[in-house]
Motif scaffolding. Structure first.
Motif, PDB file in Angstrom:
ATOM      1  N   PHE A  50       0.604  -1.245   0.025  1.00 35.55           N
ATOM      2  CA  PHE A  50      -0.010   0.102   0.039  1.00 35.55           C
ATOM      3  C   PHE A  50       0.951   1.299   0.077  1.00 35.55           C
ATOM      4  N   VAL A  51       0.275   2.314  -0.795  1.00 37.51           N
ATOM      5  CA  VAL A  51       1.037   3.604  -0.599  1.00 37.51           C
ATOM      6  C   VAL A  51       0.157   4.625   0.140  1.00 37.51           C
ATOM      7  N   ASP A  52       0.563   5.109   1.156  1.00 31.20           N
ATOM      8  CA  ASP A  52      -0.141   6.224   1.863  1.00 31.20           C
ATOM      9  C   ASP A  52      -0.555   7.679   1.163  1.00 31.20           C
ATOM     10  N   THR A  95      -6.505   1.510   6.275  1.00 33.40           N
ATOM     11  CA  THR A  95      -4.997   1.409   6.865  1.00 33.40           C
ATOM     12  C   THR A  95      -3.977   0.355   6.012  1.00 33.40           C
ATOM     13  N   ALA A  96      -3.001   0.384   6.248  1.00 35.21           N
ATOM     14  CA  ALA A  96      -1.911  -0.412   5.044  1.00 35.21           C
ATOM     15  C   ALA A  96      -2.072  -1.922   5.205  1.00 35.21           C
ATOM     16  N   ALA A  97      -2.651  -2.487   6.280  1.00 30.41           N
ATOM     17  CA  ALA A  97      -2.920  -3.859   6.639  1.00 30.41           C
ATOM     18  C   ALA A  97      -4.344  -4.336   7.221  1.00 30.41           C
ATOM     19  N   SER A  98      -5.371  -3.551   6.846  1.00 35.30           N
ATOM     20  CA  SER A  98      -6.618  -3.486   7.490  1.00 35.30           C
ATOM     21  C   SER A  98      -7.540  -4.583   6.932  1.00 35.30           C
ATOM     22  N   ALA A 103     -14.870   5.801   3.491  1.00 36.43           N
ATOM     23  CA  ALA A 103     -14.686   6.675   4.176  1.00 36.43           C
ATOM     24  C   ALA A 103     -13.139   6.577   4.928  1.00 36.43           C
ATOM     25  N   ASP A 104     -12.614   7.531   4.871  1.00 32.45           N
ATOM     26  CA  ASP A 104     -11.067   7.667   5.698  1.00 32.45           C
ATOM     27  C   ASP A 104     -10.242   6.754   4.823  1.00 32.45           C
ATOM     28  N   ALA A 105     -10.402   6.565   3.836  1.00 25.29           N
ATOM     29  CA  ALA A 105      -9.419   5.963   2.807  1.00 25.29           C
ATOM     30  C   ALA A 105      -7.980   6.855   2.440  1.00 25.29           C
ATOM     31  N   ARG A 106      -7.044   6.400   2.605  1.00 22.62           N
ATOM     32  CA  ARG A 106      -5.649   6.965   2.217  1.00 22.62           C
ATOM     33  C   ARG A 106      -4.845   6.072   1.626  1.00 22.62           C
ATOM     34  N   PHE A 107      -4.962   4.753   1.902  1.00 18.47           N
ATOM     35  CA  PHE A 107      -3.912   3.867   1.313  1.00 18.47           C
ATOM     36  C   PHE A 107      -4.376   3.107  -0.020  1.00 18.47           C
ATOM     37  N   VAL A 108      -3.646   3.325  -0.917  1.00 20.70           N
ATOM     38  CA  VAL A 108      -3.639   2.601  -2.266  1.00 20.70           C
ATOM     39  C   VAL A 108      -2.811   1.568  -2.821  1.00 20.70           C
ATOM     40  N   ARG A 109      -3.160   0.613  -3.323  1.00 17.65           N
ATOM     41  CA  ARG A 109      -2.251  -0.463  -3.891  1.00 17.65           C
ATOM     42  C   ARG A 109      -2.773  -0.768  -5.317  1.00 17.65           C
ATOM     43  N   MET A 110      -2.034  -1.504  -5.933  1.00 18.90           N
ATOM     44  CA  MET A 110      -2.091  -1.836  -7.436  1.00 18.90           C
ATOM     45  C   MET A 110      -2.148  -3.448  -7.375  1.00 18.90           C
ATOM     46  N   GLU A 116      -9.776  -3.376   2.181  1.00 17.62           N
ATOM     47  CA  GLU A 116      -9.807  -2.907   0.913  1.00 17.62           C
ATOM     48  C   GLU A 116     -10.934  -2.990  -0.173  1.00 17.62           C
ATOM     49  N   VAL A 117     -11.221  -2.020  -0.900  1.00 17.45           N
ATOM     50  CA  VAL A 117     -12.144  -2.096  -1.783  1.00 17.45           C
ATOM     51  C   VAL A 117     -11.645  -1.602  -3.210  1.00 17.45           C
ATOM     52  N   GLN A 118     -12.092  -2.067  -4.414  1.00 20.70           N
ATOM     53  CA  GLN A 118     -11.598  -1.819  -5.680  1.00 20.70           C
ATOM     54  C   GLN A 118     -12.124  -0.464  -6.030  1.00 20.70           C
ATOM     55  N   ILE A 119     -11.200   0.531  -6.762  1.00 25.82           N
ATOM     56  CA  ILE A 119     -11.873   1.688  -7.181  1.00 25.82           C
ATOM     57  C   ILE A 119     -11.694   2.088  -8.681  1.00 25.82           C
TER      58      ILE A 119
END
Length: 167
Positions: free
Chosen positions: A30-32, A66-69, A128-135, A72-75
């Motif tokens: 994940f990237v913050d 969070t980075a290990a929550s 809500a409150d999302a800030r971590f993204v990964r490919m 995660e949901v697809q966007i």
């Protein structure tokens, strides 16, 4: 330092070393994006070979709080495919749905990279409150060779010589 830039003004985050993923899907770290104004993710393909033409690579993006929550949901996202290595051309900007992602043809994607545009300001609409993204890279099991790499380039909110951590 007048003539040396070394990426000052941009934050570059390596996500996957260039190795063969041969038929194995993976998710990057994940990237913050908390301190980012904008982010561009890159998926770069070297040699890509599959057993048949319908075994595409599918790239999706996920967001989490969070980075290990595990939440995660697809966007949805916008992407653009480059020309082959050495070319300065770019394909059309395309929209990917949250569930569909971007599908890359294994018969014609050698030496190309996919640019994925992420606006951190829009992440809250997905979670809500999302800030971590990964490919997330879905590589069909029929992929015999899939040389690939990934990284992200962030436009930091507060650029500086020593960057704040994005992981």
């Amino acid at each position: 330092m007048k003539d040396a830039r070394f990426g000052i003004g941009a934050q570059i985050v390596p996500l996957k070393a260039p190795v063969d993923s041969a038929g194995t899907a993976y998710a990057t770290p994940f990237v913050d994006l908390k301190n980012a104004l904008h982010a561009t993710f890159f998926y770069y393909m070297g040699v890509v070979t599959a057993a048949s033409a319908d075994q595409n690579i599918v790239v999706t993006m996920e967001v989490a709080t969070t980075a290990a929550s595990g939440d995660e949901v697809q966007i949805p996202f916008k992407s653009r495919l480059s020309g082959a290595t050495g070319a300065t051309t770019r394909g059309a900007i395309t929209s990917a749905t949250a569930s569909g992602g971007a599908s890359l043809d294994t018969t014609s994607s050698d030496g190309m990279f996919l640019l994925i545009d992420i606006d951190p300001a829009g992440l809250d609409s997905a979670l809500a409150d999302a800030r971590f993204v990964r490919m997330v890279v879905g590589i069909n099991a029929g992929g015999t060779v899939t040389l690939n790499a990934g990284w992200a380039v962030l436009d930091p909110r507060y650029p500086q010589l020593t960057q704040k951590s994005a992981t």
